[in-house]
Design a protein around this motif. Structure first.
Motif, PDB file in Angstrom:
ATOM      1  N   SER A  46      -2.227  -3.622  11.892  1.00  0.00           N
ATOM      2  CA  SER A  46      -1.364  -3.970  10.756  1.00  0.00           C
ATOM      3  C   SER A  46      -2.029  -4.997   9.853  1.00  0.00           C
ATOM      4  N   THR A  47      -2.694  -5.973  10.456  1.00  0.00           N
ATOM      5  CA  THR A  47      -3.396  -6.991   9.668  1.00  0.00           C
ATOM      6  C   THR A  47      -4.552  -6.367   8.889  1.00  0.00           C
ATOM      7  N   ALA A  48      -5.286  -5.473   9.536  1.00  0.00           N
ATOM      8  CA  ALA A  48      -6.386  -4.796   8.842  1.00  0.00           C
ATOM      9  C   ALA A  48      -5.864  -3.963   7.686  1.00  0.00           C
ATOM     10  N   ALA A  49      -4.751  -3.309   7.878  1.00  0.00           N
ATOM     11  CA  ALA A  49      -4.169  -2.509   6.791  1.00  0.00           C
ATOM     12  C   ALA A  49      -3.721  -3.401   5.640  1.00  0.00           C
ATOM     13  N   GLU A  50      -3.166  -4.545   5.967  1.00  0.00           N
ATOM     14  CA  GLU A  50      -2.693  -5.467   4.926  1.00  0.00           C
ATOM     15  C   GLU A  50      -3.860  -6.060   4.144  1.00  0.00           C
ATOM     16  N   GLN A  51      -4.964  -6.339   4.821  1.00  0.00           N
ATOM     17  CA  GLN A  51      -6.086  -6.998   4.155  1.00  0.00           C
ATOM     18  C   GLN A  51      -7.016  -6.020   3.444  1.00  0.00           C
ATOM     19  N   GLU A  52      -7.288  -4.869   4.035  1.00  0.00           N
ATOM     20  CA  GLU A  52      -8.321  -3.978   3.515  1.00  0.00           C
ATOM     21  C   GLU A  52      -7.794  -2.838   2.656  1.00  0.00           C
ATOM     22  N   SER A  53      -6.570  -2.419   2.892  1.00  0.00           N
ATOM     23  CA  SER A  53      -6.061  -1.224   2.239  1.00  0.00           C
ATOM     24  C   SER A  53      -5.566  -1.517   0.830  1.00  0.00           C
ATOM     25  N   PRO A  54      -5.870  -0.639  -0.132  1.00  0.00           N
ATOM     26  CA  PRO A  54      -5.289  -0.778  -1.465  1.00  0.00           C
ATOM     27  C   PRO A  54      -3.772  -0.543  -1.461  1.00  0.00           C
ATOM     28  N   VAL A  55      -3.283   0.249  -0.505  1.00  0.00           N
ATOM     29  CA  VAL A  55      -1.841   0.455  -0.341  1.00  0.00           C
ATOM     30  C   VAL A  55      -1.401  -0.465   0.790  1.00  0.00           C
ATOM     31  N   LYS A  56      -0.659  -1.487   0.462  1.00  0.00           N
ATOM     32  CA  LYS A  56      -0.276  -2.510   1.432  1.00  0.00           C
ATOM     33  C   LYS A  56       0.959  -2.080   2.218  1.00  0.00           C
ATOM     34  N   PRO A  57       0.982  -2.376   3.529  1.00  0.00           N
ATOM     35  CA  PRO A  57       2.181  -2.079   4.320  1.00  0.00           C
ATOM     36  C   PRO A  57       3.417  -2.828   3.829  1.00  0.00           C
ATOM     37  N   SER A  58       3.233  -4.030   3.295  1.00  0.00           N
ATOM     38  CA  SER A  58       4.388  -4.780   2.791  1.00  0.00           C
ATOM     39  C   SER A  58       5.029  -4.066   1.599  1.00  0.00           C
ATOM     40  N   SER A  59       4.210  -3.408   0.763  1.00  0.00           N
ATOM     41  CA  SER A  59       4.780  -2.671  -0.362  1.00  0.00           C
ATOM     42  C   SER A  59       5.471  -1.397   0.114  1.00  0.00           C
TER      43      SER A  59
END
Length: 154
Positions: free
Chosen positions: A85-98
């Protein structure tokens, strides 16, 4: 005599192999209408790639959010899921929070997308899929930007 034949054959091969072909090719490529058509074709093809990779990235991030919500807090594999989840939040252009803020749609996912096992191999497969989706998205986006810049330069 042999020297003149060698020179004639070498000059003929050189001119036919590169020189005589390159001049008509440059004249053909210099047509502005043809260049604009070619750039429009390439932009459309790369736009489809960007849409495909964006959909894949959004579905992977949605899977990560859904698995993060489903995994119990005291699960021994919880730190691995937190790392994903942290990697997705930091690296991904599509954020899990959005994705969480906009409300994720579970019906759009395929049935086998949520079948990641809660073991190290399943979470590793999810992490690899996230890394591949990010890589594909960034590559397709860079190619699309390059094609659009070329089209605007025309």
């Amino acid at each position: 005599m042999a020297l003149s034949n060698t020179f004639g054959l070498s000059a003929g091969i050189l001119l036919m192999g590169y020189g005589l072909v390159e001049i008509p090719r440059e004249m053909w490529k210099s047509d502005p209408g043809h260049l604009l058509k070619w750039c429009a074709h390439r932009a459309g093809r790369f736009a489809e790639d960007v849409l495909r990779t964006t959909n894949e990235l959004e579905s992977v991030v949605t899977i990560i959010v859904a698995n993060d919500k489903q995994m119990p807090r005291r699960d021994p594999l919880r730190p691995y899921m937190a790392a994903i989840s942290t990697a997705a939040e930091q690296e991904s252009p599509v954020k899990p929070s959005s994705v969480v803020a906009s409300g994720y749609d579970m019906e759009t996912l395929a049935a086998d997308d949520l079948e990641y096992n809660y073991d190290k191999a399943g979470l590793a497969a999810l992490r690899r899929r996230l890394a591949a989706a990010i890589h594909d998205f960034k590559g397709a986006h860079a190619q699309y930007e390059e094609v659009i810049r070329q089209a605007l330069d025309q």
